[in-house]
Scaffold this motif. Structure first.
Motif, short mmCIF file in Angstrom:
data_model
loop_
_atom_site.label_atom_id
_atom_site.label_comp_id
_atom_site.label_asym_id
_atom_site.label_seq_id
_atom_site.Cartn_x
_atom_site.Cartn_y
_atom_site.Cartn_z
N GLY A 134 26.87 18.85 102.99
CA GLY A 134 26.59 19.24 101.62
C GLY A 134 25.68 18.27 100.89
N VAL A 135 25.15 17.29 101.60
CA VAL A 135 24.32 16.25 100.97
C VAL A 135 23.11 16.84 100.26
CG1 VAL A 135 22.88 14.23 101.42
CG2 VAL A 135 25.09 14.45 102.56
N GLN A 136 22.37 17.70 100.93
CA GLN A 136 21.17 18.27 100.33
C GLN A 136 21.51 19.18 99.14
OE1 GLN A 136 18.14 17.28 101.03
NE2 GLN A 136 18.98 15.91 102.57
N VAL A 137 22.63 19.89 99.23
CA VAL A 137 23.05 20.75 98.12
C VAL A 137 23.35 19.88 96.91
CG1 VAL A 137 24.83 22.36 97.31
CG2 VAL A 137 23.93 22.56 99.63
N ARG A 138 24.07 18.77 97.12
CA ARG A 138 24.37 17.86 96.01
C ARG A 138 23.09 17.28 95.41
NH1 ARG A 138 28.61 16.80 99.44
NH2 ARG A 138 27.73 14.89 100.31
N LYS A 139 22.08 17.03 96.24
CA LYS A 139 20.80 16.53 95.72
C LYS A 139 20.14 17.57 94.84
CE LYS A 139 19.60 13.13 99.23
NZ LYS A 139 18.68 12.78 100.31
N VAL A 140 20.13 18.83 95.28
CA VAL A 140 19.53 19.91 94.49
C VAL A 140 20.26 20.07 93.16
CG1 VAL A 140 19.14 22.40 94.37
CG2 VAL A 140 18.58 21.16 96.46
N LEU A 141 21.59 19.95 93.20
CA LEU A 141 22.38 20.11 91.98
C LEU A 141 22.35 18.87 91.09
CD1 LEU A 141 25.52 21.92 93.40
CD2 LEU A 141 23.71 22.90 91.99
N GLY A 142 21.90 17.76 91.65
CA GLY A 142 21.84 16.53 90.88
C GLY A 142 23.18 15.82 90.77
N THR A 143 24.04 15.99 91.77
CA THR A 143 25.37 15.38 91.70
C THR A 143 25.56 14.25 92.71
OG1 THR A 143 26.27 17.07 93.17
CG2 THR A 143 26.45 17.48 90.81
N THR A 144 24.49 13.68 93.20
CA THR A 144 24.61 12.53 94.10
C THR A 144 24.90 11.28 93.29
OG1 THR A 144 22.25 12.06 93.99
CG2 THR A 144 22.97 13.54 95.76
#
Length: 105
Positions: A55-65
């Protein structure tokens, strides 16, 4: 944003940067081949590519990293200067809404 995530879901959630040792090389009868392959500079004969869900890339797109401002949302919402501006009777509702927002992120 949601449409973009849905359209790129497979690209964003499947990570094929992993490798595993070929299981057949680990058997006792393949010891000679394993030693020969291990001394080679090319590891293509001993490993297979493995894809994993991430889910790393999804979190990056959502801005939740951890690097994003959204990950620091809790600290921002609990700043004493902000909490002091709230009316006393709204503090509990504010904290509940703040918790809901952080859980959603």
């Amino acid at each position: 944003l949601i449409r973009e995530l849905k359209s790129q879901w497979s690209d964003l959630t499947i990570d094929c940067r992993y490798g595993e040792m070929r299981r057949e090389l680990l058997s006792a009868e393949n010891k000679e081949r394993l030693l020969a392959e291990a001394s080679s500079t090319s590891k293509s004969g001993t490993t297979v590519t493995v894809c994993k869900s991430s889910g790393v890339q999804v979190r990056k797109v959502l801005g939740t990293t951890a690097e994003s401002s959204l990950s620091r949302m809790g600290a921002l919402l609990e700043r004493p200067a902000l909490l002091q501006r709230l009316p006393e009777d709204s503090l509990e509702a504010y904290q509940a809404a703040s918790e809901q927002l952080q859980q959603a992120l």
